[in-house]
Design a protein around this motif. Structure first.
Motif, PDB file in Angstrom:
ATOM      1  N   GLU A  75       0.821  -1.213   0.000  1.00 34.06           N
ATOM      2  CA  GLU A  75       0.000   0.000   0.000  1.00 34.06           C
ATOM      3  C   GLU A  75       0.850   1.257   0.000  1.00 34.06           C
ATOM      4  O   GLU A  75       0.512   2.248  -0.651  1.00 34.06           O
ATOM      5  CB  GLU A  75      -0.953  -0.031   1.191  1.00 34.06           C
ATOM      6  N   THR A  76       1.965   1.228   0.725  1.00 36.35           N
ATOM      7  CA  THR A  76       2.884   2.366   0.720  1.00 36.35           C
ATOM      8  C   THR A  76       3.430   2.615  -0.674  1.00 36.35           C
ATOM      9  O   THR A  76       3.498   3.761  -1.144  1.00 36.35           O
ATOM     10  CB  THR A  76       4.048   2.124   1.691  1.00 36.35           C
ATOM     11  N   ALA A  77       3.806   1.537  -1.368  1.00 40.07           N
ATOM     12  CA  ALA A  77       4.381   1.666  -2.705  1.00 40.07           C
ATOM     13  C   ALA A  77       3.350   2.136  -3.726  1.00 40.07           C
ATOM     14  O   ALA A  77       3.665   2.902  -4.647  1.00 40.07           O
ATOM     15  CB  ALA A  77       4.982   0.333  -3.134  1.00 40.07           C
ATOM     16  N   CYS A  78       2.120   1.690  -3.584  1.00 36.84           N
ATOM     17  CA  CYS A  78       1.066   2.019  -4.554  1.00 36.84           C
ATOM     18  C   CYS A  78       0.451   3.393  -4.341  1.00 36.84           C
ATOM     19  O   CYS A  78      -0.237   3.904  -5.232  1.00 36.84           O
ATOM     20  CB  CYS A  78      -0.043   0.965  -4.512  1.00 36.84           C
ATOM     21  N   GLU A 105       3.816 -18.254  -1.067  1.00 38.03           N
ATOM     22  CA  GLU A 105       3.699 -17.039  -0.247  1.00 38.03           C
ATOM     23  C   GLU A 105       4.037 -15.788  -1.059  1.00 38.03           C
ATOM     24  O   GLU A 105       3.334 -14.772  -0.986  1.00 38.03           O
ATOM     25  CB  GLU A 105       4.625 -17.132   0.970  1.00 38.03           C
ATOM     26  N   VAL A 106       5.122 -15.866  -1.814  1.00 38.46           N
ATOM     27  CA  VAL A 106       5.563 -14.696  -2.586  1.00 38.46           C
ATOM     28  C   VAL A 106       4.715 -14.516  -3.837  1.00 38.46           C
ATOM     29  O   VAL A 106       4.190 -13.427  -4.101  1.00 38.46           O
ATOM     30  CB  VAL A 106       7.056 -14.836  -2.969  1.00 38.46           C
ATOM     31  N   ASN A 107       4.566 -15.593  -4.607  1.00 40.28           N
ATOM     32  CA  ASN A 107       3.963 -15.471  -5.933  1.00 40.28           C
ATOM     33  C   ASN A 107       2.442 -15.381  -5.922  1.00 40.28           C
ATOM     34  O   ASN A 107       1.854 -14.821  -6.842  1.00 40.28           O
ATOM     35  CB  ASN A 107       4.385 -16.641  -6.819  1.00 40.28           C
ATOM     36  N   VAL A 108       1.801 -15.964  -4.905  1.00 47.48           N
ATOM     37  CA  VAL A 108       0.343 -15.911  -4.840  1.00 47.48           C
ATOM     38  C   VAL A 108      -0.125 -14.896  -3.795  1.00 47.48           C
ATOM     39  O   VAL A 108      -0.822 -13.932  -4.119  1.00 47.48           O
ATOM     40  CB  VAL A 108      -0.262 -17.303  -4.560  1.00 47.48           C
ATOM     41  N   SER A 109       0.271 -15.091  -2.536  1.00 50.46           N
ATOM     42  CA  SER A 109      -0.156 -14.153  -1.495  1.00 50.46           C
ATOM     43  C   SER A 109       0.383 -12.749  -1.774  1.00 50.46           C
ATOM     44  O   SER A 109      -0.331 -11.747  -1.612  1.00 50.46           O
ATOM     45  CB  SER A 109       0.303 -14.641  -0.121  1.00 50.46           C
ATOM     46  N   LEU A 112      -1.592 -11.188  -4.614  1.00 55.74           N
ATOM     47  CA  LEU A 112      -2.905 -10.734  -4.155  1.00 55.74           C
ATOM     48  C   LEU A 112      -2.790  -9.441  -3.352  1.00 55.74           C
ATOM     49  O   LEU A 112      -3.608  -8.525  -3.509  1.00 55.74           O
ATOM     50  CB  LEU A 112      -3.575 -11.824  -3.320  1.00 55.74           C
ATOM     51  N   ASN A 113      -1.766  -9.342  -2.503  1.00 56.56           N
ATOM     52  CA  ASN A 113      -1.530  -8.098  -1.770  1.00 56.56           C
ATOM     53  C   ASN A 113      -1.366  -6.919  -2.728  1.00 56.56           C
ATOM     54  O   ASN A 113      -1.911  -5.828  -2.504  1.00 56.56           O
ATOM     55  CB  ASN A 113      -0.281  -8.220  -0.896  1.00 56.56           C
ATOM     56  N   MET A 114      -0.607  -7.142  -3.789  1.00 55.29           N
ATOM     57  CA  MET A 114      -0.364  -6.066  -4.751  1.00 55.29           C
ATOM     58  C   MET A 114      -1.642  -5.681  -5.484  1.00 55.29           C
ATOM     59  O   MET A 114      -1.899  -4.492  -5.724  1.00 55.29           O
ATOM     60  CB  MET A 114       0.719  -6.483  -5.748  1.00 55.29           C
ATOM     61  N   LEU A 115      -2.455  -6.650  -5.842  1.00 52.59           N
ATOM     62  CA  LEU A 115      -3.720  -6.345  -6.500  1.00 52.59           C
ATOM     63  C   LEU A 115      -4.633  -5.516  -5.587  1.00 52.59           C
ATOM     64  O   LEU A 115      -5.249  -4.535  -6.021  1.00 52.59           O
ATOM     65  CB  LEU A 115      -4.434  -7.632  -6.908  1.00 52.59           C
ATOM     66  N   VAL A 116      -4.714  -5.928  -4.331  1.00 46.59           N
ATOM     67  CA  VAL A 116      -5.554  -5.207  -3.365  1.00 46.59           C
ATOM     68  C   VAL A 116      -5.040  -3.780  -3.175  1.00 46.59           C
ATOM     69  O   VAL A 116      -5.810  -2.816  -3.177  1.00 46.59           O
ATOM     70  CB  VAL A 116      -5.598  -5.956  -2.022  1.00 46.59           C
TER      71      VAL A 116
END
Length: 332
Positions: A75-78, A105-109, A112-116
């Protein structure tokens, strides 16, 4: 430069996740050269600080040392970004087989964090790296975007899940997404070291050190090797796409030619012999096939040509010549 030709506006802020990595740092460099503002998010698990060292003094470059597995970092980056080029991931089929949990953890979770975070920040477009591994056991050749098989590795599963999540987010939340299925990318700054080094830099360093290159299998397996500048072009074209029909889908990123591993080694020996004639006499060593490897890979790039105007400038030979020059002058 490509961005100038394509008239990409420098008024936008572009977030490159994994910006200190091989592909990410090349994207940062190209964007910065054309006056764009770039935010780099990286936790340096696989990215390297030397890849972005030349950019640190650039007023248009911002580095965020963060992890996509942490929603707050995403969220900070976006927060101020207009566009996202999501490159952060743990690559390598063997790595995912050895440790599927961390890859997930990295590629899926993390994805998803980045999409949100991108959705919450009202990012204009989310362009993300997916992989030719999503074609799995599909026997069709060349690979066409809407014909895939069952995944053959945990890594392939993670990348396919990325595509599914992006599709759902575009339909549910209205965020524009484009997935880029990379086919065996190579070029400057690709790490030749470590257990999970990609085949071209690994073979290159073996030859430069006068070691016999080790090929998994009998060398007949083939790949659509794709030079880094073709990948940069495709990312920029994905940013620029303005036809709604070209959005919320996936594209192959390749050159559209197939090269066997035996042919690859002979080309490497040929080009490196220009710097050291002894390399031409080095013999190949063959080892066991790698678990989860796809025997052959060849992309159709018709969809990218038609919808995005993709026109890759580097084939395997011109790309390898440029890459060998970089490796010899920077790592020898």
């Amino acid at each position: 430069m490509l961005l100038e030709k394509l008239n990409f506006s420098s008024e936008y802020i572009i977030l490159v996740t994994g910006g200190a990595g091989f592909i990410g740092s090349n994207l940062c460099e190209s964007l910065l050269k054309n006056g764009n503002k770039v935010i780099c998010l990286d936790n340096f698990a696989t990215g390297k600080r030397e890849n972005i060292k030349p950019f640190l003094g650039n007023k248009n470059f911002t580095l965020i040392n963060g992890d996509i597995r942490k929603l707050n970092d995403c969220e900070t980056a976006c927060k101020n970004a207009d566009y996202v080029l999501h490159q952060a991931a743990l690559g390598s089929v063997p790595r995912s087989i050895n440790n599927p949990i961390i890859s997930n953890e990295v590629n899926v979770s993390g994805f998803l964090n980045m999409l949100v975070a991108a959705r919450n920040a009202n990012v204009k477009r989310f362009v993300y790296a997916t992989s030719s591994s999503t074609y799995g056991d599909s026997k069709s050749m060349p690979k066409v975007e809407d014909v895939i098989g069952k995944p053959l590795s945990p890594y392939a599963i993670t990348k396919y899940v990325n595509e599914l999540y992006a599709d759902v987010f575009s339909k549910t939340y209205g965020i524009e997404t484009i997935g880029l299925r990379y086919f065996n990318v190579f070029g400057r700054r690709q790490d030749p070291n470590g257990d999970y080094a990609a085949v071209i830099p690994k073979l290159t360093m073996q030859l430069m050190n006068h070691e016999s290159p080790i090929i998994n299998g009998d060398g007949s397996f083939s790949r659509d090797f794709t030079y880094i500048d073709n990948v940069v072009e495709m990312n920029v074209r994905a940013l620029l796409a303005d036809d709604k029909d070209s959005l919320n889908t996936v594209y192959n990123v390749a050159f559209g030619e197939r090269t066997s591993l035996n042919e690859l080694v002979e080309l490497l020996k040929q080009y490196l012999s220009a710097y050291d004639t002894k390399i031409g006499d080095i013999q190949i060593v063959y080892g066991p096939e790698r678990q989860g490897d796809v025997p052959h890979s060849l992309a159709s790039i018709d969809k990218a040509r038609k919808k995005l105007g993709y026109n890759p400038q580097y084939n395997i030979k011109s790309g390898l010549k440029a890459a060998m020059d970089w490796y010899w002058n920077n790592l020898k």
